[in-house]
Enzyme design. Sequence first.
Site, mmCIF file in Angstrom:
data_model
loop_
_atom_site.group_PDB
_atom_site.id
_atom_site.type_symbol
_atom_site.label_atom_id
_atom_site.label_comp_id
_atom_site.label_asym_id
_atom_site.label_seq_id
_atom_site.Cartn_x
_atom_site.Cartn_y
_atom_site.Cartn_z
ATOM 1 N N THR A 98 -54.795 -79.445 -71.468
ATOM 2 C CA THR A 98 -56.015 -79.977 -70.856
ATOM 3 C C THR A 98 -57.084 -79.934 -71.935
ATOM 4 O OG1 THR A 98 -55.395 -79.095 -68.704
ATOM 5 C CG2 THR A 98 -57.697 -79.728 -69.005
ATOM 6 N N LYS A 173 -57.631 -85.755 -65.127
ATOM 7 C CA LYS A 173 -57.615 -84.296 -64.963
ATOM 8 C C LYS A 173 -59.035 -83.772 -64.715
ATOM 9 C CE LYS A 173 -56.087 -79.973 -65.351
ATOM 10 N NZ LYS A 173 -55.071 -79.280 -64.585
ATOM 11 N N LYS A 241 -63.275 -73.518 -69.284
ATOM 12 C CA LYS A 241 -62.992 -74.456 -70.395
ATOM 13 C C LYS A 241 -62.931 -75.884 -69.843
ATOM 14 C CE LYS A 241 -58.856 -75.245 -71.433
ATOM 15 N NZ LYS A 241 -57.797 -76.230 -71.187
HETATM 16 P P1 NAP Z 1 -51.243 -69.816 -72.212
HETATM 17 O O1 NAP Z 1 -50.229 -69.117 -71.373
HETATM 18 O O2 NAP Z 1 -52.409 -69.052 -72.717
HETATM 19 O O3 NAP Z 1 -50.462 -70.468 -73.445
HETATM 20 C C1 NAP Z 1 -51.137 -71.129 -74.477
HETATM 21 C C2 NAP Z 1 -50.111 -71.515 -75.518
HETATM 22 O O4 NAP Z 1 -50.748 -72.161 -76.611
HETATM 23 C C3 NAP Z 1 -49.379 -70.297 -76.143
HETATM 24 O O5 NAP Z 1 -48.075 -70.683 -76.450
HETATM 25 C C4 NAP Z 1 -50.214 -70.041 -77.397
HETATM 26 O O6 NAP Z 1 -49.499 -69.332 -78.374
HETATM 27 C C5 NAP Z 1 -50.488 -71.451 -77.825
HETATM 28 N N1 NAP Z 1 -51.667 -71.564 -78.684
HETATM 29 C C6 NAP Z 1 -52.972 -71.400 -78.325
HETATM 30 N N2 NAP Z 1 -53.775 -71.597 -79.379
HETATM 31 C C7 NAP Z 1 -52.972 -71.918 -80.417
HETATM 32 C C8 NAP Z 1 -53.220 -72.236 -81.765
HETATM 33 N N3 NAP Z 1 -54.470 -72.298 -82.257
HETATM 34 N N4 NAP Z 1 -52.161 -72.479 -82.564
HETATM 35 C C9 NAP Z 1 -50.904 -72.437 -82.071
HETATM 36 N N5 NAP Z 1 -50.603 -72.140 -80.796
HETATM 37 C C10 NAP Z 1 -51.624 -71.874 -79.978
HETATM 38 O O7 NAP Z 1 -51.833 -71.091 -71.461
HETATM 39 P P2 NAP Z 1 -51.172 -71.974 -70.290
HETATM 40 O O8 NAP Z 1 -51.538 -71.390 -68.976
HETATM 41 O O9 NAP Z 1 -49.752 -72.254 -70.625
HETATM 42 O O10 NAP Z 1 -52.052 -73.315 -70.437
HETATM 43 C C11 NAP Z 1 -51.794 -74.277 -71.458
HETATM 44 C C12 NAP Z 1 -52.628 -75.528 -71.170
HETATM 45 O O11 NAP Z 1 -52.293 -76.027 -69.888
HETATM 46 C C13 NAP Z 1 -54.152 -75.263 -71.157
HETATM 47 O O12 NAP Z 1 -54.809 -76.358 -71.696
HETATM 48 C C14 NAP Z 1 -54.450 -75.110 -69.671
HETATM 49 O O13 NAP Z 1 -55.790 -75.456 -69.357
HETATM 50 C C15 NAP Z 1 -53.471 -76.104 -69.072
HETATM 51 N N6 NAP Z 1 -53.085 -75.830 -67.679
HETATM 52 C C16 NAP Z 1 -52.761 -74.568 -67.279
HETATM 53 C C17 NAP Z 1 -52.414 -74.348 -65.942
HETATM 54 C C18 NAP Z 1 -52.056 -72.958 -65.443
HETATM 55 O O14 NAP Z 1 -51.958 -72.779 -64.211
HETATM 56 N N7 NAP Z 1 -51.847 -71.979 -66.314
HETATM 57 C C19 NAP Z 1 -52.392 -75.408 -65.030
HETATM 58 C C20 NAP Z 1 -52.696 -76.690 -65.481
HETATM 59 C C21 NAP Z 1 -53.050 -76.896 -66.812
HETATM 60 P P3 NAP Z 1 -49.381 -67.711 -78.315
HETATM 61 O O15 NAP Z 1 -48.194 -67.424 -77.439
HETATM 62 O O16 NAP Z 1 -49.197 -67.292 -79.710
HETATM 63 O O17 NAP Z 1 -50.689 -67.211 -77.725
#
Ligand code: NAP
Length: 289
Positions: A98, A173, A241
């Site tokens: 997102t 979104k 965010k």
């Molecule tokens: P998350 O669990 O915090 O995972 C984030 C991922 O991105 C991890 O693999 C992290 O690596 C990696 N990452 C972050 N910054 C990075 C960087 N600078 N370089 C390389 N890798 C990086 O987040 P998530 O919940 O999966 O969400 C991911 C996206 O989906 C976000 O944009 C969020 O807004 C969106 N989203 C989430 C949900 C939800 O319910 N969680 C629902 C809809 C949309 P590490 O493992 O090393 O930290």
Amino acid sequence: MARVGFIGLGIMGYPMAGYLAGKGGHDVTVYNRTAKKAKKWVEQHGGSVAATPKEAAIDADYVFACVGNDDDLRSVTLGDVGAFQSMKPGAIFIDNTTASAEIARELETEASNAGFGFLDAPVSGGQAGAENGVLTVMVGGDEDVFARAKPLIECYARMVGLMGPCGSGQLTKMMNQICIAGLVQGLSEAIQFGRNANMDIEKVIDVISKGAAGSWQMENRYKTMNDQFYEHGFAVDWMRKDLAICLAEANKNGSTLPVTALVDQFYADVQKMGGNRWDTSSLLARLEK
Ligand code: NAP
């Protein structure tokens, strides 16, 4: 079977990549900044681990990313060891992060100059949607690129829609998050009101959820809200965010989002209460503090 790269094995990316390998039967190479998650993923699903996003994209027909925000996305695509350094002509990069519509357009321009396709494809449906492979995916980009990528996206989705040119997925979104912000505050106020009026919340929701007040948030969150349980779901930090992206876009396109702006500040209060990782339904905790 396609050769697939997947960057970002977080709460969402880990199971999504799993569906591409398991359900889709694709040959998946994963990259994760914290290497032990990638190692665990390969032990569970097969495929291989790449040391950098650039390595994950070598020879891949499709590369997916699901990282945190615009800066993270810029780093895994355009950085020194970013995927765009090695995308092959004719391949497609699908971004499930997102992020802003602006970065989507910027990356599409870079991709098109280098001869490969780009789609912005943020998702909705939360952790449960990702784990069950039933996400809703809102896509922006060219029709022919979309048609080629759709069967792969469908591995982890129940609903996939092409919303318009590049950036339209992110704009969709944003509309999704604008709807949710006001809705969760309304649900929180109703539950607080009901409790103060000594009503049986379960009984009330059972009835009103079948009428005009019904919503996904009501169905899926009223129980945990009533139990004051917030250690799950979609984190307040992520929501802030997303709302910042919505408010910046509104500023550009001349929309007024007074309720969204207010609820964003309510989430700032929740962060001050230590609720950074709490589910977005914790707006109720703020009312009850
Ligand atoms: P998350 O669990 O915090 O995972 C984030 C991922 O991105 C991890 O693999 C992290 O690596 C990696 N990452 C972050 N910054 C990075 C960087 N600078 N370089 C390389 N890798 C990086 O987040 P998530 O919940 O999966 O969400 C991911 C996206 O989906 C976000 O944009 C969020 O807004 C969106 N989203 C989430 C949900 C939800 O319910 N969680 C629902 C809809 C949309 P590490 O493992 O090393 O930290």
